[in-house]
Write a protein that holds these residues in place. Structure first.
Motif, mmCIF file in Angstrom:
data_model
loop_
_atom_site.group_PDB
_atom_site.id
_atom_site.type_symbol
_atom_site.label_atom_id
_atom_site.label_comp_id
_atom_site.label_asym_id
_atom_site.label_seq_id
_atom_site.Cartn_x
_atom_site.Cartn_y
_atom_site.Cartn_z
ATOM 1 N N ASN A 1 0.701 3.994 -3.049
ATOM 2 C CA ASN A 1 0.458 5.412 -2.794
ATOM 3 C C ASN A 1 1.582 6.278 -3.340
ATOM 4 N N ALA B 1 -10.598 -15.449 4.224
ATOM 5 C CA ALA B 1 -12.026 -15.158 4.258
ATOM 6 C C ALA B 1 -12.821 -16.208 3.500
ATOM 7 N N SER C 1 -4.866 -1.559 4.157
ATOM 8 C CA SER C 1 -3.829 -1.605 3.132
ATOM 9 C C SER C 1 -4.305 -2.266 1.853
ATOM 10 N N MET C 2 -5.333 -3.110 1.998
ATOM 11 C CA MET C 2 -5.751 -3.885 0.826
ATOM 12 C C MET C 2 -6.703 -3.109 -0.046
ATOM 13 N N PRO C 3 -6.399 -2.995 -1.320
ATOM 14 C CA PRO C 3 -7.449 -2.487 -2.205
ATOM 15 C C PRO C 3 -8.502 -3.581 -2.316
ATOM 16 N N ARG C 4 -9.780 -3.206 -2.344
ATOM 17 C CA ARG C 4 -10.805 -4.251 -2.324
ATOM 18 C C ARG C 4 -11.704 -4.195 -3.536
ATOM 19 N N MET C 5 -11.943 -5.383 -4.078
ATOM 20 C CA MET C 5 -12.796 -5.492 -5.256
ATOM 21 C C MET C 5 -14.270 -5.366 -4.888
ATOM 22 N N ASP C 6 -14.582 -5.666 -3.620
ATOM 23 C CA ASP C 6 -15.995 -5.763 -3.259
ATOM 24 C C ASP C 6 -16.559 -4.458 -2.722
ATOM 25 N N ARG C 7 -15.732 -3.433 -2.705
ATOM 26 C CA ARG C 7 -16.222 -2.147 -2.208
ATOM 27 C C ARG C 7 -15.984 -1.103 -3.277
ATOM 28 N N ASP C 8 -16.577 0.086 -3.065
ATOM 29 C CA ASP C 8 -16.270 1.179 -3.972
ATOM 30 C C ASP C 8 -14.783 1.484 -3.894
ATOM 31 N N ARG C 9 -14.257 1.949 -4.978
ATOM 32 C CA ARG C 9 -12.833 2.227 -5.006
ATOM 33 C C ARG C 9 -12.531 3.439 -4.135
ATOM 34 N N THR C 10 -11.525 3.299 -3.274
ATOM 35 C CA THR C 10 -11.126 4.433 -2.451
ATOM 36 C C THR C 10 -10.064 5.226 -3.189
ATOM 37 N N GLU C 11 -9.953 6.495 -2.852
ATOM 38 C CA GLU C 11 -8.945 7.306 -3.519
ATOM 39 C C GLU C 11 -7.548 6.895 -3.094
ATOM 40 N N THR D 1 -16.468 -12.339 4.810
ATOM 41 C CA THR D 1 -17.022 -13.688 4.958
ATOM 42 C C THR D 1 -18.444 -13.782 4.429
ATOM 43 N N ARG E 1 -7.424 -2.433 -10.053
ATOM 44 C CA ARG E 1 -8.564 -1.537 -10.030
ATOM 45 C C ARG E 1 -8.203 -0.250 -9.305
ATOM 46 N N HIS E 2 -7.396 -0.404 -8.260
ATOM 47 C CA HIS E 2 -7.065 0.783 -7.476
ATOM 48 C C HIS E 2 -6.214 1.775 -8.259
ATOM 49 N N LEU F 1 -5.093 4.261 -0.450
ATOM 50 C CA LEU F 1 -4.974 3.158 0.484
ATOM 51 C C LEU F 1 -4.463 3.714 1.803
ATOM 52 N N LEU G 1 -5.570 -11.852 3.273
ATOM 53 C CA LEU G 1 -6.808 -11.880 4.047
ATOM 54 C C LEU G 1 -7.973 -12.401 3.220
ATOM 55 N N GLY G 2 -7.920 -12.182 1.914
ATOM 56 C CA GLY G 2 -8.981 -12.668 1.048
ATOM 57 C C GLY G 2 -9.062 -14.180 1.080
ATOM 58 N N PRO H 1 -10.301 -13.656 -4.298
ATOM 59 C CA PRO H 1 -10.847 -13.784 -2.946
ATOM 60 C C PRO H 1 -11.012 -12.413 -2.317
ATOM 61 N N VAL H 2 -12.159 -12.167 -1.694
ATOM 62 C CA VAL H 2 -12.366 -10.876 -1.050
ATOM 63 C C VAL H 2 -12.412 -11.069 0.453
ATOM 64 N N PRO H 3 -11.906 -10.096 1.194
ATOM 65 C CA PRO H 3 -11.857 -10.245 2.643
ATOM 66 C C PRO H 3 -13.212 -9.963 3.275
ATOM 67 N N ALA I 1 0.833 -1.201 0.000
ATOM 68 C CA ALA I 1 0.000 0.000 0.000
ATOM 69 C C ALA I 1 0.870 1.254 0.000
ATOM 70 N N ARG J 1 -19.479 -12.764 1.728
ATOM 71 C CA ARG J 1 -19.441 -13.057 0.306
ATOM 72 C C ARG J 1 -19.350 -14.552 0.035
ATOM 73 N N ARG J 2 -18.865 -15.274 1.033
ATOM 74 C CA ARG J 2 -18.615 -16.699 0.850
ATOM 75 C C ARG J 2 -19.841 -17.412 0.306
#
Ligand SMILES: Nc1ncnc2c1ncn2[C@@H]1O[C@H](COP(=O)(O)OP(=O)(O)OP(=O)(O)O)[C@@H](O)[C@H]1O
Ligand SMILES: Nc1ncnc2c1ncn2[C@@H]1O[C@H](COP(=O)(O)OP(=O)(O)OP(=O)(O)O)[C@@H](O)[C@H]1O
Ligand code: SF4
Ligand code: SF4
Ligand SMILES: [Mg+2]
Ligand SMILES: [Mg+2]
Lengths: 346, 337, 354
Positions: free
Chosen positions: A209, C234, C272-282, A277, A233-234, C284, C230-231, A273-275, A205, A279-280
């Motif tokens: 940044n 999960a 720290s993790m960019p996440r696919m399941d949420r809206d994109r944050t500007e 649960t 995506r980020h 990290l 972490l993904g 995988p998304v962090p 991260a 979503r599982r």
């Protein structure tokens, strides 16, 4: 990232293309026998068409061996294309010689994945970061040392680290050193090949940044190579998804992640995988069978047909062209997903 | 696999051809280029007392005036089909494979070579068995007890073993075991295996041990290094994770990986050794190929030297071939290529 | 420490005790530079049929922990203390031979890189047969049939012919399947998977995670899944242990860790993790700094030099080591911040930015 006037302009006006690629091919011959006859070729990159716009981040994603690094090495001309053209600022650089490329190396730089092996362990940080000046014979204002220290500061390292050696730094810090080195000559385009893949999330991260800050500050254009769809995506403005040496889908970030159209992209996203649960159970999973086929003998027509759940006869006989199916969204598939209801614009 | 074998065979034949051309050139072309006349070469056949006319006649008969490729062709033909040789007084047929006649003894070289090769091969084979078994055993133990007293002692001895010259150790061995204690026959003894295997082994005991000492030391060091490397591999951890007894982990998983590189070195060492273990043969007065070559060089007897050189090249090529094939047997990844 | 562990086990499983219990484990490596405290007072437990996910950054001691459970540390190199109870039997006190007998039979392990973890010179079948025959007195033929059956179960196509292939002839995903077949060949009660998918592509990773999930149901074994992603936890884990610098920072059910994390380090990982399941944050939210050296672990809370809330503990974080204590509902947290404050920071400051 905040885009400035010059880089994006209004929504309608497209930014200028910094680099364009058309019909880009790289085959690595496989030779055998005493005579070293060519018996086959690794079709690492097989016909790419795309453009990188001034000030944007274009990402290349795909699974291992799909040709991302090879593409990156072609763009920076560390590798000579087998066919096709690469145009940088209107100039065809596809077959420039080493000597002809040298002045351009100031403009096009590359960051590598492995922060451990890409730095010479016997050189001090100062020497590593200052190397581009020496190679290019450039004398910065106020001397190399001062310039290098400014760069170290820019990437968040202590300028006092000038005389230290790479092994004294952690992975993330080494990647910063690598980044500082590429910034020396104020490049226009940086090709970053998996710059954060080897780093721990918390460090990853930091580096992500940093790359974004530098882009804003120095008006950089990035080609960002990665296999992690979340990171992509980020960081990206646009994303190209590669499969076995071809681009199967290329689109603006929002469009791609909201409406993935190529079955491979859909599968790839569903596999991340998304962090969370919750979503599982909720998530509809698409599971591809098997592994990616060998690029030595890729499947004919649509290269994805051996693993695609939508494959029909036509997919095995006719190669789908990369066509625009939505604004800024091109897909190579006979039966795309998420088609817009209205008929696609031309 | 068969295609691989054939390809390797062709390569080996090619290698032999090149070696024969080079040696032939060294012995027959280079002297001429250096200014030795055809008569100069021929004079070695006829002795110092011969008249200039006989020498010239011999040179003509032997074809030393012919262009070098014609000479080589004749030589190569001799190897495959034999050659009729006109020695002036007598005429003789030298049957294939004909490597020419000794300048000195006037005997065909090949049968002599075969006799000598038996001695050298006996020496090399016996020593090889000893050094392989002993060297690997010490190497493995050293690696497993890295840093222990045994390891340090073994490696010190190994270092000494590599640096001690064979003629010195040979002499010491002879002095004590043979002359002083009478445990071994005196130097120069050789009993063919076919005649009596026991006396064969008994007679060669000392040369074997002397030669093996040198190589064991080297092999122990190499095995140790190889074992240290493989024992750190991930697959060793897997083998342990399965619950394999340590002995099996070491032998079946560790040693197997460590030995492959040794194979190459062994092939080369063994091949070179049957080409002539010069020092050991001299030390023990054995009439092997090495000694034959030395005699040849001393007596300026070109055909002898050339015969040994070619035979040595053949052995090295053969040993390499065998090693390559073994490699394919041992390592499935090589087979695939 | 031990008390809380016992409390938790009472809590979560009335009746059957946990299959694996690790109590106050310490693994230290004396080196020339000093003692590396790779694991320093770690406790956790896993039950049959459940999956424990262990997450943490590189060097936090995940692999060292799993190697200790398997008894795979070299005899002289590591100083191990504490207790590792496998079905009640203490492995730390047991002889090496006793532990060897359990390895592969009652506890098995799969590794990160399946290519280097398999012997290149032996066929895949051969290696599975070997694993089976160490602990089962059966003929080669029976073992071979078993190997083919195992390959079939892990989804290797045409197992009858593939059984004789060598590892290099398998693809990455198939190799990891074969490793799993090998690990499960003796029907172990505990399976430790150390970064089983890190070397694989996402699509293949998804296949392997599915496979582990399915097989666990079938074999009802306890699974420890070690990863830095972490993904991945999960997807599979029932419980999660977050490790930092050789110690547990937070332990709880997967829901607790992802929905109501209470440790600043866990917050940092999530941010720290960019996440696919949420809206994109500007932006990290990285954790500042780098993980500590395990030779000179910071006094007090090991995370304090990097912690954004260190100041809130009034200096305690720099002097006193926080223990992994129960914060209610078997959710264990090692942090000096009062629980109310932790909940509030999470709710007001952290969660909205994720
Ligand atoms: N110099 C080379 N010679 C032969 N083949 C090569 C060479 N470089 C790459 N390849 C092959 O080309 C293909 C594409 O390689 P490339 O490194 O571009 O993949 P990638 O997408 O970067 O994969 P990864 O995610 O593993 O880095 C692979 O099959 C690779 O083996
Ligand atoms: N044999 C050893 N001797 C000395 N130090 C060791 C040894 N084995 C591991 N360590 C140290 O112990 C620490 C923990 O290592 P470990 O392998 O458990 O990390 P990890 O959490 O598995 O990290 P990763 O995600 O990188 O695999 C590291 O700092 C490592 O350097
Ligand atoms: S063209 Fe056919 S096989 Fe290829 S991705 Fe589309 S549907 Fe699948
Ligand atoms: S104890 Fe203090 S320093 Fe450690 S995690 Fe909690 S708040 Fe941060
Ligand atoms: Mg790459
Ligand atoms: Mg690890």
């Amino acid at each position: 990232m905040a885009l400035t006037e010059t880089t994006s302009g209004t929504a309608d006006r497209e930014a200028a293309d910094l680099l364009t690629v058309s019909g880009l091919v790289k085959h690595f011959p496989i030779r055998k026998g005493v005579l070293q006859r060519q018996v086959a070729a690794v079709q690492a990159v097989d016909g790419l068409d795309f453009a990188v716009r001034q000030g944007e981040t274009l990402s290349l994603v795909g699974e291992s061996g799909c040709g991302k690094s090879t593409t990156g090495r072609l763009l920076t001309r560390l590798e000579e294309p087998t066919a096709g053209t690469i145009t940088f600022e209107g100039r065809d650089i596809s077959h420039l010689s080493e000597g002809q490329m040298r002045p351009l190396r100031r403009d096009i730089q590359m960051i590598f994945q492995d922060p451990y092996s890409s730095l010479n362990p016997r050189h001090t940080v100062g020497k590593i970061v200052g190397a581009p000046y020496r190679l290019q014979g450039v004398e910065p204002e106020g001397g190399v040392k001062k310039a290098v220290q400014a760069q170290l500061e820019l990437v968040g390292l202590n300028p006092e680290h000038y005389n230290r050696y790479p092994h004294e730094f952690s992975g993330g810090q080494r990647q910063r050193i690598g980044i500082a080195r590429t910034l020396a000559l104020k490049p226009k385009l940086i090709v970053a090949d998996e710059p954060v893949s080897a780093l721990d999330v918390s460090i990853q991260a930091q580096v992500v940044n940093l790359l974004e800050d530098l882009q804003e500050e120095l008006d950089l254009t990035y080609v960002f190579i990665a296999h992690d769809l979340s990171v992509v995506r980020h960081v990206s403005d646009r994303v190209a998804v590669m499969y076995l040496g071809k681009i199967v889908e290329i689109a603006d970030r929002e469009s791609l992640y909201s409406f993935p159209m190529h079955p491979y992209t859909v599968a790839l996203m569903s596999a991340v995988p998304v962090p969370d649960t919750r979503r599982r159970t909720q998530r509809e999973r698409i599971r591809l069978q098997g592994d990616v086929p060998s690029p030595i003998n890729p499947p004919p027509a649509c290269r994805f047909h051996t693993r695609c759940w939508k494959a029909q006869e036509v997919c095995r006989t006719e190669e789908p062209a990369l066509v625009q199916l939505r604004r800024g969204h091109r897909v190579a598939c006979h039966f795309p997903e998420n088609l817009p209801l209205a008929s696609p614009e031309a | 696999m068969l295609a691989y074998v054939i390809r390797r065979l062709i390569a080996a034949v090619g290698l032999l051809f090149v070696v024969s051309v080079i040696t032939f050139s060294i012995f027959y072309l280079v002297p001429r280029l250096a200014g030795v006349s055809a008569e100069g070469l021929a004079s070695r056949y006829v002795g110092r007392t011969a008249t200039a006319a006989t020498v010239a006649a011999t040179a003509r008969r032997m074809g030393f005036d012919d262009p070098i490729y014609v000479q080589y062709g004749r030589f190569a033909k001799g190897i495959f089909v034999g050659e009729d040789i006109d020695l002036g007084a007598e005429k003789d047929h030298c049957p294939a494979p004909c490597l020419g006649y000794s300048f000195v003894t006037k005997q065909p070289v090949f049968p002599e070579l075969v006799d000598r090769a038996k001695v050298t091969f006996s020496l090399a084979a016996g020593a090889a068995v000893i050094w392989v078994v002993f060297g690997i055993a010490v190497g493995v133990l050293s690696a497993l007890r890295r840093g222990s007293l045994f390891d340090r002692a073994a490696m010190t001895v190994a270092l000494a073993g590599v640096s001690l010259p064979v003629f010195w150790t040979g002499l010491i061995a002879l002095t004590f075991f043979s002359y002083r204690w009478g445990l071994a026959p005196p130097g120069g003894t050789f009993v063919p295996f076919t005649q009596n295997p026991l006396s064969w082994a008994h007679a060669l005991m000392l040369p074997w041990i002397t030669l093996a000492l040198l190589f064991s030391a080297q092999y122990a060091r190499l095995t140790r290094a190889g074992m240290l490397e493989t024992m750190g591999e991930d697959y060793i951890r897997t083998a342990r994770a399965k619950g394999l007894p340590e002995r099996k982990v070491v032998v079946k998983h560790g040693l197997r990986g460590a030995l492959t590189p040794l194979l190459t070195i062994f092939g080369l060492d063994f091949g070179l050794l049957i080409g002539g273990a010069v020092l050991t043969e001299s030390a023990f007065g054995l009439n092997g190929l090495g000694k034959y070559a030395v005699d040849g060089i001393r007596g300026n007897d070109l055909p002898k030297v050339m015969g040994v050189t070619l035979l040595a090249a053949l052995f090295v090529a053969l040993a390499n071939l065998v090693v390559d094939l073994l490699y394919a047997v041992v390592d499935p990844r090589v087979r695939a290529k | 420490m031990t008390i809380t562990t016992d409390e938790r086990t009472h809590w979560s499983t009335p009746g059957a005790g946990p299959f694996l219990q690790v109590k106050d484990l310490q693994v230290h490596f004396p080196t020339d530079d000093g003692v590396v405290k790779s694991v320093d007072g770690l406790s956790f437990s896993v039950e049959r049929g459940k999956t424990l996910g262990i997450v943490g950054e590189s060097g936090s001691g995940k692999s060292v922990t799993s190697m200790s459970v398997m008894g795979l540390h070299k005899a002289g190199a590591a100083k191990i203390s504490g207790q590792i109870l496998l079905d009640g039997q203490d492995l730390v006190a047991a002889s090496r031979e006793e532990v060897r007998q359990l390895r592969g039979k009652r506890m098995a392990m799969i590794f990160q890189d399946p290519l280097s973890a398999m012997h290149p010179y032996y066929s895949v079948g051969n290696q599975i047969i070997e694993a089976y025959r160490v602990h089962n007195d059966v003929s080669k033929k029976q073992a071979r049939a078993h190997a083919i059956e195992m390959l079939d179960r892990v989804g290797i196509p045409e197992p009858h012919s593939r059984v004789d292939s060598y590892p290099h002839q398998y693809s990455g995903g198939m190799r990891q399947r074969a490793m799993i077949a090998m690990a499960l060949s003796c029907d172990p009660d505990l399976l430790i998977a150390d970064e089983p998918t890190t070397a694989l592509d996402v699509t293949v990773q998804a296949q392997i995670l599915d496979l582990i999930r399915d097989l666990q149901k079938e074999f009802n074994s306890a699974v420890i899944l070690i990863t830095h992603d972490l993904g991945v936890v999960a997807e599979l884990a029932d419980h999660i242990l977050v490790m930092y610098a050789g110690r547990g920072a937070e332990y709880g059910s997967a829901e607790q860790i992802f929905n109501d994390p209470e440790h600043p380090y866990t917050w940092g990982l999530l941010g720290s993790m960019p996440r696919m399941d949420r809206d994109r944050t500007e932006r990290l939210m990285p954790i500042k700094g780098t993980p500590p050296s395990l030779i000179n672990v910071p006094v007090g809370c090991a995370f304090s030099p990097r912690c954004a809330f260190e100041a809130n503990t009034g200096g305690r974080a720099r002097t006193e080591r926080p223990e992994l204590l129960d914060a209610g509902q078997a959710h264990l947290v090692a942090c000096h911040l009062p629980q109310a404050q932790r909940l509030q920071i999470w709710r007001d400051e952290i969660a909205p930015k994720l």
